[in-house]
Design an enzyme around this catalytic site. Structure first.
Site, PDB file in Angstrom:
ATOM      1  N   GLN A   1      -5.995 -52.851  -9.672  1.00  0.00           N
ATOM      2  CA  GLN A   1      -4.877 -52.343  -8.870  1.00  0.00           C
ATOM      3  C   GLN A   1      -3.818 -51.643  -9.701  1.00  0.00           C
ATOM      4  O   GLN A   1      -2.951 -50.962  -9.176  1.00  0.00           O
ATOM      5  CB  GLN A   1      -4.183 -53.504  -8.132  1.00  0.00           C
ATOM      6  CG  GLN A   1      -4.995 -54.095  -7.044  1.00  0.00           C
ATOM      7  CD  GLN A   1      -4.550 -55.530  -6.748  1.00  0.00           C
ATOM      8  OE1 GLN A   1      -3.768 -55.751  -5.850  1.00  0.00           O
ATOM      9  NE2 GLN A   1      -5.044 -56.492  -7.497  1.00  0.00           N
TER      10      GLN A   1
ATOM     11  N   LYS B   1     -15.891 -63.580  16.557  1.00  0.00           N
ATOM     12  CA  LYS B   1     -15.782 -62.879  15.277  1.00  0.00           C
ATOM     13  C   LYS B   1     -16.870 -63.389  14.331  1.00  0.00           C
ATOM     14  O   LYS B   1     -16.993 -64.609  14.126  1.00  0.00           O
ATOM     15  CB  LYS B   1     -14.409 -63.201  14.687  1.00  0.00           C
ATOM     16  CG  LYS B   1     -13.731 -62.047  14.019  1.00  0.00           C
ATOM     17  CD  LYS B   1     -12.308 -62.484  13.684  1.00  0.00           C
ATOM     18  CE  LYS B   1     -11.488 -61.490  12.916  1.00  0.00           C
ATOM     19  NZ  LYS B   1     -11.922 -60.209  12.637  1.00  0.00           N
TER      20      LYS B   1
ATOM     21  N   GLY C   1      12.373 -57.220 -14.516  1.00  0.00           N
ATOM     22  CA  GLY C   1      12.628 -57.727 -15.873  1.00  0.00           C
ATOM     23  C   GLY C   1      13.212 -56.634 -16.750  1.00  0.00           C
ATOM     24  O   GLY C   1      14.199 -56.852 -17.481  1.00  0.00           O
ATOM     25  N   THR C   2      12.644 -55.459 -16.651  1.00  0.00           N
ATOM     26  CA  THR C   2      13.115 -54.294 -17.422  1.00  0.00           C
ATOM     27  C   THR C   2      14.572 -53.981 -17.080  1.00  0.00           C
ATOM     28  O   THR C   2      15.385 -53.676 -17.959  1.00  0.00           O
ATOM     29  CB  THR C   2      12.215 -53.080 -17.083  1.00  0.00           C
ATOM     30  OG1 THR C   2      10.873 -53.427 -17.420  1.00  0.00           O
ATOM     31  CG2 THR C   2      12.646 -51.830 -17.805  1.00  0.00           C
TER      32      THR C   2
ATOM     33  N   ASP D   1       4.515 -53.809  -7.643  1.00  0.00           N
ATOM     34  CA  ASP D   1       4.922 -54.905  -6.759  1.00  0.00           C
ATOM     35  C   ASP D   1       5.904 -54.515  -5.647  1.00  0.00           C
ATOM     36  O   ASP D   1       6.101 -55.270  -4.703  1.00  0.00           O
ATOM     37  CB  ASP D   1       5.550 -56.039  -7.572  1.00  0.00           C
ATOM     38  CG  ASP D   1       4.515 -56.845  -8.327  1.00  0.00           C
ATOM     39  OD1 ASP D   1       3.315 -56.631  -8.097  1.00  0.00           O
ATOM     40  OD2 ASP D   1       4.909 -57.691  -9.167  1.00  0.00           O
TER      41      ASP D   1
ATOM     42  N   ALA E   1      -6.883 -57.762   8.529  1.00  0.00           N
ATOM     43  CA  ALA E   1      -7.277 -59.105   8.073  1.00  0.00           C
ATOM     44  C   ALA E   1      -6.966 -60.172   9.121  1.00  0.00           C
ATOM     45  O   ALA E   1      -5.995 -60.058   9.880  1.00  0.00           O
ATOM     46  CB  ALA E   1      -6.548 -59.436   6.780  1.00  0.00           C
TER      47      ALA E   1
ATOM     48  N   ARG F   1      11.053 -32.852 -18.694  1.00  0.00           N
ATOM     49  CA  ARG F   1      11.243 -31.485 -18.199  1.00  0.00           C
ATOM     50  C   ARG F   1      12.680 -31.268 -17.698  1.00  0.00           C
ATOM     51  O   ARG F   1      13.291 -30.236 -17.967  1.00  0.00           O
ATOM     52  CB  ARG F   1      10.236 -31.184 -17.076  1.00  0.00           C
ATOM     53  CG  ARG F   1       8.787 -31.188 -17.540  1.00  0.00           C
ATOM     54  CD  ARG F   1       8.417 -29.870 -18.191  1.00  0.00           C
ATOM     55  NE  ARG F   1       7.211 -29.954 -18.994  1.00  0.00           N
ATOM     56  CZ  ARG F   1       5.966 -29.685 -18.564  1.00  0.00           C
ATOM     57  NH1 ARG F   1       5.766 -29.328 -17.329  1.00  0.00           N
ATOM     58  NH2 ARG F   1       4.937 -29.769 -19.406  1.00  0.00           N
TER      59      ARG F   1
ATOM     60  N   VAL G   1      11.329 -36.675 -16.576  1.00  0.00           N
ATOM     61  CA  VAL G   1      12.506 -36.911 -17.436  1.00  0.00           C
ATOM     62  C   VAL G   1      12.552 -35.862 -18.554  1.00  0.00           C
ATOM     63  O   VAL G   1      13.602 -35.266 -18.837  1.00  0.00           O
ATOM     64  CB  VAL G   1      12.458 -38.348 -18.035  1.00  0.00           C
ATOM     65  CG1 VAL G   1      13.459 -38.499 -19.177  1.00  0.00           C
ATOM     66  CG2 VAL G   1      12.716 -39.384 -16.944  1.00  0.00           C
TER      67      VAL G   1
HETATM   68  N1  LIG Z   1      16.696 -61.861 -19.127  1.00  0.00           N
HETATM   69  C1  LIG Z   1      16.208 -60.970 -20.004  1.00  0.00           C
HETATM   70  N2  LIG Z   1      16.845 -60.754 -21.179  1.00  0.00           N
HETATM   71  C2  LIG Z   1      16.379 -59.857 -22.070  1.00  0.00           C
HETATM   72  N3  LIG Z   1      15.263 -59.132 -21.883  1.00  0.00           N
HETATM   73  C3  LIG Z   1      14.586 -59.307 -20.749  1.00  0.00           C
HETATM   74  C4  LIG Z   1      15.012 -60.216 -19.743  1.00  0.00           C
HETATM   75  N4  LIG Z   1      14.128 -60.176 -18.711  1.00  0.00           N
HETATM   76  C5  LIG Z   1      13.195 -59.267 -19.072  1.00  0.00           C
HETATM   77  N5  LIG Z   1      13.446 -58.739 -20.287  1.00  0.00           N
HETATM   78  C6  LIG Z   1      12.664 -57.758 -21.026  1.00  0.00           C
HETATM   79  O1  LIG Z   1      11.989 -56.896 -20.121  1.00  0.00           O
HETATM   80  C7  LIG Z   1      10.573 -56.967 -20.358  1.00  0.00           C
HETATM   81  C8  LIG Z   1       9.817 -56.633 -19.098  1.00  0.00           C
HETATM   82  O2  LIG Z   1      10.060 -57.607 -18.092  1.00  0.00           O
HETATM   83  P1  LIG Z   1       8.909 -58.105 -17.100  1.00  0.00           P
HETATM   84  O3  LIG Z   1       9.527 -59.071 -16.162  1.00  0.00           O
HETATM   85  O4  LIG Z   1       7.752 -58.561 -17.900  1.00  0.00           O
HETATM   86  O5  LIG Z   1       8.382 -56.791 -16.387  1.00  0.00           O
HETATM   87  P2  LIG Z   1       8.966 -55.880 -15.205  1.00  0.00           P
HETATM   88  O6  LIG Z   1      10.052 -55.054 -15.743  1.00  0.00           O
HETATM   89  O7  LIG Z   1       7.775 -55.057 -14.830  1.00  0.00           O
HETATM   90  O8  LIG Z   1       9.417 -56.806 -14.114  1.00  0.00           O
HETATM   91  C9  LIG Z   1      10.382 -58.376 -20.923  1.00  0.00           C
HETATM   92  O9  LIG Z   1       9.210 -58.527 -21.650  1.00  0.00           O
HETATM   93  C10 LIG Z   1      11.590 -58.481 -21.841  1.00  0.00           C
HETATM   94  O10 LIG Z   1      11.398 -57.771 -23.034  1.00  0.00           O
HETATM   95  O1  LIG Z   2       0.030 -57.735 -17.050  1.00  0.00           O
HETATM   96  P1  LIG Z   2      -0.068 -59.144 -16.613  1.00  0.00           P
HETATM   97  O2  LIG Z   2       0.592 -60.045 -17.590  1.00  0.00           O
HETATM   98  O3  LIG Z   2      -1.455 -59.538 -16.270  1.00  0.00           O
HETATM   99  O4  LIG Z   2       0.825 -59.268 -15.300  1.00  0.00           O
HETATM  100  C1  LIG Z   2       0.364 -59.417 -14.001  1.00  0.00           C
HETATM  101  C2  LIG Z   2       1.519 -59.165 -13.069  1.00  0.00           C
HETATM  102  O5  LIG Z   2       1.967 -57.834 -13.222  1.00  0.00           O
HETATM  103  C3  LIG Z   2       2.031 -57.194 -11.966  1.00  0.00           C
HETATM  104  O6  LIG Z   2       0.844 -56.453 -11.778  1.00  0.00           O
HETATM  105  C4  LIG Z   2       3.192 -56.230 -11.915  1.00  0.00           C
HETATM  106  O7  LIG Z   2       4.391 -56.900 -12.189  1.00  0.00           O
HETATM  107  P2  LIG Z   2       5.572 -56.229 -13.006  1.00  0.00           P
HETATM  108  O8  LIG Z   2       5.569 -54.769 -12.671  1.00  0.00           O
HETATM  109  O9  LIG Z   2       6.800 -56.925 -12.546  1.00  0.00           O
HETATM  110  O10 LIG Z   2       5.301 -56.443 -14.462  1.00  0.00           O
HETATM  111  C5  LIG Z   2       2.098 -58.359 -10.959  1.00  0.00           C
HETATM  112  O11 LIG Z   2       1.670 -58.015  -9.667  1.00  0.00           O
HETATM  113  C6  LIG Z   2       1.196 -59.339 -11.632  1.00  0.00           C
HETATM  114  O12 LIG Z   2       1.487 -60.646 -11.223  1.00  0.00           O
HETATM  115 MG   LIG Z   3       8.604 -57.567 -12.227  1.00  0.00          MG
END
Ligand SMILES: Nc1ncnc2c1ncn2[C@@H]1O[C@H](COP(=O)(O)OP(=O)(O)O)[C@@H](O)[C@H]1O
Ligand SMILES: O=P(O)(O)OC[C@H]1O[C@](O)(COP(=O)(O)O)[C@@H](O)[C@@H]1O
Ligand SMILES: [Mg+2]
Length: 327
Positions: free
Chosen positions: A260, A219, A109-110, A133, A192, A30, A28
């Protein structure tokens, strides 16, 4: 489409870290520099956006990071960003630094957060799928998945040696709270006997049956790969349940856990991250917003955040079915 001129791009990493996030940040920075744009790094994801942890990142600052795991921008899960007040504060940070657009690197979530934010405020957002994931629709692979698989398979190969030597059954838990991509691939790659993932709903009785059949075929040891999010519980609970049916088998439990998430990204993840980072920048400059960038069949594609989050990215059914034939 947004028609605002873009000169300053902010980038953040959020949610669980994933190997290859640094390669994406580098790309991003560069690519933006190549087009004469400035990049600002936001530290600790949305938490940093709210708290004003933001600073310009120069080209040279992303040297020597392409091979490093984790994220130089740090990451976080922000509870305040779920609230309108939190998001308003985040917007004020962006305005104070004259940020025109954002690139968010993270998981579903992000993306959800980015979608909500861009509906509330006029800031174009592009997402780069960074999560071990592999649960984002609109890309064959997410950044970090390949590295996490290599780490998991390396651990399972080591466990196999001791399982074989002692004639034991090992229940090995890998990550994947809501999805079984890691477990399925690790299970296939390690040959497995059983693979338990949220998407295949294998019951304890079925698993016991598979193990029994293995014993009948001669096995002497078995590996069972369990995704943390499968419906029967974690590896320890499954081992206990199986022992009720097969007390004669000596079993052990191993949870691979956060191993992991770390380590140097594989070449696959570095190349993927480099391609996605550069494409995220050109997407913003082309006026795109609210989209995830991905690679499908080796081509860059863009997917609406809403689809990237909600469309089905379960492992292929045929892959799941194949495991029954091969085990
Ligand atoms: N519905 C939502 N509304 C606002 N912010 C959110 C929502 N869902 C996720 N987020 C923000 O995104 C962050 C990352 O989401 P998370 O599910 O923990 O990780 P990932 O993006 O790896 O799936 C959360 O901690 C929160 O700050
Ligand atoms: O960092 P934490 O809270 O231990 O989260 C563990 C979770 O994060 C992960 O490693 C990755 O999930 P996200 O990338 O959605 O955050 C999952 O496989 C696992 O269940
Ligand atoms: Mg996630």
């Amino acid at each position: 489409m947004s028609d605002k001129a873009i000169n300053r791009i902010a980038v953040l990493t959020s949610g669980g870290d994933a190997p290859g996030m640094n390669a994406a940040i580098r790309s991003v920075v560069r690519a933006s520099g190549h087009f004469g744009k400035h990049v600002y790094g936001i530290y600790r994801g949305y938490d940093g956006m709210i708290k004003g942890s933001i600073k310009r990142i120069e080209r040279h600052e992303v040297g020597n990071i392409i091979h490093r795991g984790g994220t130089i921008l740090k990451t976080a899960r922000s509870y305040e960003f779920f609230t309108p007040e939190g998001r308003q504060r985040a917007y004020e940070t962006l305005k104070a630094h004259n940020i025109d657009a954002c690139i968010v690197i993270g998981g579903n979530g992000t993306y959800t957060a980015a979608m909500i934010f861009s509906e509330e405020f006029d800031i174009p957002m592009i997402g780069i799928p960074g999560t071990i994931d592999n649960d984002i629709f609109g890309t064959d692979f997410t950044i970090g998945f390949d590295t996490a698989l290599n780490t998991a398979i390396d651990a399972v190969d080591k466990i196999r040696d001791t399982a074989d030597s002692h004639n034991r059954v090992f229940f090995i838990e890998v990550m994947g709270r809501h999805t079984g991509h890691i477990a399925l691939h690790t299970g296939i790659g390690s040959g497995a006997t059983g693979i338990l993932i949220p998407e295949n709903n294998v019951s304890i009785e079925e698993l016991v049956d598979q193990l029994r059949k293995g014993v009948k075929r001669g096995k002497l040891f078995s590996l069972v790969i369990v995704a943390e999010g499968n419906k029967n519980g974690g590896a320890a609970k499954i081992a206990e349940s199986v022992a009720e049916h097969l007390p004669e088998l000596e079993s052990k439990v191993s949870i691979i856990g956060h191993l992991q998430r770390g380590g140097a990204p594989s070449c696959h993840d570095r190349v993927l991250a480099s391609r996605l980072g550069a494409s995220a920048v050109t997407a913003l400059l082309d006026g795109k917003t609210n989209k995830s960038v991905g690679i499908i069949n080796d081509e860059i594609v863009f997917t609406e955040f809403s689809d990237a989050i909600s469309a089905d990215k379960s492992p292929k059914k045929s892959l799941i079915e194949m495991t029954n034939i091969l085990s």
